[in-house]
Write a protein that holds these residues in place. Structure first.
Motif, PDB file in Angstrom:
ATOM      1  N   THR A 211       8.305  -5.010   5.161  1.00 46.81           N
ATOM      2  CA  THR A 211       8.072  -4.757   3.773  1.00 46.81           C
ATOM      3  C   THR A 211       7.189  -5.920   3.251  1.00 46.81           C
ATOM      4  O   THR A 211       6.035  -5.809   2.525  1.00 46.81           O
ATOM      5  CB  THR A 211       9.433  -4.806   2.818  1.00 46.81           C
ATOM      6  OG1 THR A 211      10.117  -3.555   3.421  1.00 46.81           O
ATOM      7  CG2 THR A 211       8.809  -4.599   1.368  1.00 46.81           C
ATOM      8  N   GLY A 212       7.389  -7.070   3.531  1.00 48.44           N
ATOM      9  CA  GLY A 212       6.631  -8.421   3.212  1.00 48.44           C
ATOM     10  C   GLY A 212       5.485  -8.304   4.053  1.00 48.44           C
ATOM     11  O   GLY A 212       4.093  -8.435   3.324  1.00 48.44           O
ATOM     12  N   TYR A 213       5.239  -8.167   5.240  1.00 48.01           N
ATOM     13  CA  TYR A 213       4.145  -7.904   5.943  1.00 48.01           C
ATOM     14  C   TYR A 213       3.098  -6.606   5.374  1.00 48.01           C
ATOM     15  O   TYR A 213       1.832  -7.007   5.102  1.00 48.01           O
ATOM     16  CB  TYR A 213       4.146  -7.512   7.480  1.00 48.01           C
ATOM     17  CG  TYR A 213       4.545  -8.769   8.247  1.00 48.01           C
ATOM     18  CD1 TYR A 213       5.126 -10.072   7.864  1.00 48.01           C
ATOM     19  CD2 TYR A 213       4.333  -8.733   9.717  1.00 48.01           C
ATOM     20  CE1 TYR A 213       5.434 -10.927   8.420  1.00 48.01           C
ATOM     21  CE2 TYR A 213       4.944  -9.807  10.536  1.00 48.01           C
ATOM     22  CZ  TYR A 213       5.348 -10.993  10.069  1.00 48.01           C
ATOM     23  OH  TYR A 213       5.849 -11.902  10.772  1.00 48.01           O
ATOM     24  N   GLY A 214       3.754  -5.485   5.068  1.00 40.49           N
ATOM     25  CA  GLY A 214       2.741  -4.585   4.539  1.00 40.49           C
ATOM     26  C   GLY A 214       2.377  -4.643   3.224  1.00 40.49           C
ATOM     27  O   GLY A 214       1.174  -4.374   2.693  1.00 40.49           O
ATOM     28  N   ASN A 215       2.929  -5.801   2.268  1.00 39.71           N
ATOM     29  CA  ASN A 215       2.369  -5.816   1.068  1.00 39.71           C
ATOM     30  C   ASN A 215       1.260  -6.852   1.147  1.00 39.71           C
ATOM     31  O   ASN A 215       0.144  -6.589   0.366  1.00 39.71           O
ATOM     32  CB  ASN A 215       3.532  -6.690   0.253  1.00 39.71           C
ATOM     33  CG  ASN A 215       3.207  -6.908  -1.255  1.00 39.71           C
ATOM     34  OD1 ASN A 215       2.409  -6.217  -1.871  1.00 39.71           O
ATOM     35  ND2 ASN A 215       3.850  -8.112  -1.878  1.00 39.71           N
ATOM     36  N   ALA A 216       1.348  -7.728   2.084  1.00 42.30           N
ATOM     37  CA  ALA A 216       0.145  -8.640   2.312  1.00 42.30           C
ATOM     38  C   ALA A 216      -0.918  -7.772   2.929  1.00 42.30           C
ATOM     39  O   ALA A 216      -2.236  -7.878   2.482  1.00 42.30           O
ATOM     40  CB  ALA A 216       0.544  -9.710   3.484  1.00 42.30           C
ATOM     41  N   TYR A 217      -0.784  -6.896   3.725  1.00 45.20           N
ATOM     42  CA  TYR A 217      -1.739  -5.920   4.263  1.00 45.20           C
ATOM     43  C   TYR A 217      -2.247  -5.191   3.232  1.00 45.20           C
ATOM     44  O   TYR A 217      -3.681  -4.740   3.485  1.00 45.20           O
ATOM     45  CB  TYR A 217      -1.126  -5.247   5.415  1.00 45.20           C
ATOM     46  CG  TYR A 217      -0.911  -5.822   6.782  1.00 45.20           C
ATOM     47  CD1 TYR A 217      -1.977  -6.780   7.316  1.00 45.20           C
ATOM     48  CD2 TYR A 217       0.237  -5.532   7.424  1.00 45.20           C
ATOM     49  CE1 TYR A 217      -1.936  -7.222   8.500  1.00 45.20           C
ATOM     50  CE2 TYR A 217       0.220  -5.921   8.629  1.00 45.20           C
ATOM     51  CZ  TYR A 217      -0.480  -6.923   9.399  1.00 45.20           C
ATOM     52  OH  TYR A 217      -0.402  -7.705  10.503  1.00 45.20           O
ATOM     53  N   PHE A 218      -1.808  -4.493   2.188  1.00 44.29           N
ATOM     54  CA  PHE A 218      -2.097  -3.866   1.372  1.00 44.29           C
ATOM     55  C   PHE A 218      -3.157  -4.684   0.434  1.00 44.29           C
ATOM     56  O   PHE A 218      -4.029  -4.180   0.111  1.00 44.29           O
ATOM     57  CB  PHE A 218      -0.895  -3.215   0.500  1.00 44.29           C
ATOM     58  CG  PHE A 218      -1.636  -2.119  -0.589  1.00 44.29           C
ATOM     59  CD1 PHE A 218      -1.727  -0.912  -0.121  1.00 44.29           C
ATOM     60  CD2 PHE A 218      -2.340  -2.410  -1.827  1.00 44.29           C
ATOM     61  CE1 PHE A 218      -2.118   0.062  -0.794  1.00 44.29           C
ATOM     62  CE2 PHE A 218      -2.787  -1.493  -2.740  1.00 44.29           C
ATOM     63  CZ  PHE A 218      -2.554  -0.095  -2.117  1.00 44.29           C
ATOM     64  N   ALA A 374       5.570   0.010   0.628  1.00 42.49           N
ATOM     65  CA  ALA A 374       5.868   0.980   1.414  1.00 42.49           C
ATOM     66  C   ALA A 374       6.149   0.640   3.038  1.00 42.49           C
ATOM     67  O   ALA A 374       6.454   1.617   3.692  1.00 42.49           O
ATOM     68  CB  ALA A 374       4.954   2.312   1.261  1.00 42.49           C
ATOM     69  N   GLY A 375       5.702  -0.642   3.340  1.00 42.35           N
ATOM     70  CA  GLY A 375       5.790  -0.997   4.865  1.00 42.35           C
ATOM     71  C   GLY A 375       7.227  -0.881   5.393  1.00 42.35           C
ATOM     72  O   GLY A 375       7.334  -0.545   6.768  1.00 42.35           O
ATOM     73  N   GLY A 376       8.107  -0.865   4.703  1.00 41.52           N
ATOM     74  CA  GLY A 376       9.558  -1.037   5.115  1.00 41.52           C
ATOM     75  C   GLY A 376      10.001   0.055   5.467  1.00 41.52           C
ATOM     76  O   GLY A 376      10.728   0.412   6.402  1.00 41.52           O
ATOM     77  N   VAL A 377       9.963   1.427   4.581  1.00 40.35           N
ATOM     78  CA  VAL A 377      10.094   2.537   4.880  1.00 40.35           C
ATOM     79  C   VAL A 377       9.520   3.108   6.039  1.00 40.35           C
ATOM     80  O   VAL A 377       9.956   3.752   6.708  1.00 40.35           O
ATOM     81  CB  VAL A 377      10.235   3.601   3.524  1.00 40.35           C
ATOM     82  CG1 VAL A 377       8.917   3.939   3.188  1.00 40.35           C
ATOM     83  CG2 VAL A 377      11.225   4.612   3.894  1.00 40.35           C
TER      84      VAL A 377
END
Length: 447
Positions: A211-218, A374-377
């Motif tokens: 989730t955290g990585y995905g937020n940075a990627y977004f 949305a990275g976590g899910v």
């Protein structure tokens, strides 16, 4: 001929059917503001009352959870599972153990999950659940007994092709392990019925970080679309849980300068930036017991602002990763005045509607959580895939898949949110998420 659907009429009916549920009302209104104009231009959705059907959960399960504490006292909590929509796949969403859990919060989260899961492009529906049980201060044995009692009530409502819960606030790999062990004991089946499992029995690499990585990627994708980048920019991160810490970690890897983290007692500010060494101290990687941020002033050069959130500090990027409605209208004004150019939500609905309006008026890029966290899910769904094919992917493969999914989500937001040369990421995320679920619901007829 049907009259156009109006936001006021729709919300009046929803509030009447769901009284005393402010979090749910807020989440629905934010989506309805985007999709009602789209629905009025596409009468097939209006005639089939898709939005009305989409805002009513498929099923709400509530049950008593009785358990015994270490002193032999019988304790009672309430458990829930809100199965919101399975039009594009089995219900998928976390279990939250926290005193704040109630039906309004879970319906808000389940409704948001409908759009978030749709945006991932993966075949997963939406659900949310949990209990008002507070794991803080409880022994491992008490948590085990609670989880076993909780699963004894829940197991008949879940399954690999029915509903696959995951973790959330208060539910980490320890709790998932206890829940899965009880499910296996009750059913005599080793199935992909929970995600967030330990690696030893079917868990996925980078699930904790996702989730955290995905937020940075977004944020990276959003800035790249504007010919900007994270590298060299000052960043504010709120929270100090898994999402915040791993969002900060990925920002550091991408060259950003993380100035803050926060917890319920205040904000940690590091003027020179939090590097990986300081982050490891904050995470306390040796003991895995996170310290209160206020005590870190003794370990490296930093300041602690007691009782304050980080939004008064000057920075170019903001990542609210703590909890819902943490960033207010005044916070948004302060951020814009201080030169903030973009905000990406790591938590669920951390920005109030008034703050979102300020970002829109002041030209601050704003990514809603249903897209940016949305990275976590997404990685949970990849864990389901790995379990189904009885294999696992490497950390590098999974991180590349996560990066690609976040880019695809961004691209959908751009496709449906572009108007007059500007991108409204809220409209883009809501409309893109709506279309996939709505078209599936239309295909099924009246069900």
């Amino acid at each position: 001929m049907y009259d156009d659907l109006t936001l006021e009429h729709f919300m009046e009916g929803l509030v009447k059917r769901n009284p005393h549920e402010p979090e749910f009302h807020q989440a629905v209104k934010e989506v309805a503001e985007s999709v009602i104009p789209f629905i009025n231009k596409n009468p097939q959705y209006k005639l089939a009352h898709i939005l009305e059907r989409m805002t009513e959960p498929d099923k709400v399960v509530s049950f008593r959870v009785s358990w015994e504490d270490d002193d032999g006292n019988i304790r009672i909590n309430r458990g829930y599972r809100v199965q919101f929509n399975n039009s594009i796949g089995p219900y998928k969403g976390g279990l939250r153990f926290d005193p704040s859990v109630n039906l309004s919060v879970l319906k808000f989260l389940g409704f948001e999950q409908t759009f978030k899961n749709s945006l991932t492009t993966l075949p997963i529906g939406a659900g949310k659940g949990g209990s008002d049980f507070n794991p803080k201060g409880k022994s491992d044995r008490e948590i085990m007994r609670f989880c076993q009692s909780f699963m004894t009530q829940l197991y008949q409502h879940i399954g690999p092709n029915m509903d696959v819960p995951a973790g959330d606030i208060g539910v980490g790999s320890r709790e998932i392990s206890y829940l899965f062990g009880q499910y296996k004991r009750l059913t005599h089946q080793f199935e992909s019925v929970l995600t967030g499992k330990s690696l030893e029995f079917g868990g996925s690499l980078i699930r904790t970080e996702a989730t955290g990585y995905g937020n940075a990627y977004f944020m990276q994708a959003m800035l790249a679309h504007q010919k900007e980048e994270i590298a060299g920019k000052a960043c504010l991160v709120s929270g100090s849980g898994n999402v915040a810490l791993h969002c900060a970690e990925k920002i550091i890897q991408l060259g950003g300068k993380v100035l803050t983290l926060s917890d319920s007692s205040g904000t940690l500010y590091v003027a020179e930036g939090i590097d990986q060494t300081k982050l490891d101290i904050i995470k306390d990687v040796k003991t895995r017991q996170r310290k209160r941020l206020s005590v870190l002033t003794e370990q490296f050069t930093c300041e602690f602002y007691e009782g304050k959130k980080p939004w008064h500090i000057q920075a170019e990027l903001a990542f609210p990763c703590a909890t819902q409605n943490e960033l207010t209208e005044q916070d948004a004004i302060t951020l814009a005045d201080n030169g903030c150019i973009a905000v990406s939500e790591g938590a669920n609905m951390p920005c109030t509607p008034e703050s979102v309006q300020i970002f829109s008026e002041r030209g601050v890029l704003y990514a809603p959580g249903k897209a940016s966290n949305a990275g976590g899910v997404a990685v949970s769904a990849l864990e389901m895939s790995q379990n189904s094919i009885r294999m696992s992917w490497s950390e590098q493969e999974l991180e590349q898949k996560l990066h690609d999914i976040m880019q695809q989500i961004h691209d959908q937001c751009v496709k449906y949110g572009s108007k007059n040369g500007q991108i409204n990421y809220v409209d883009g995320a809501n409309i893109a998420g709506f279309i996939k679920v709505a078209d599936a619901m239309l295909a099924y007829g009246v069900v």
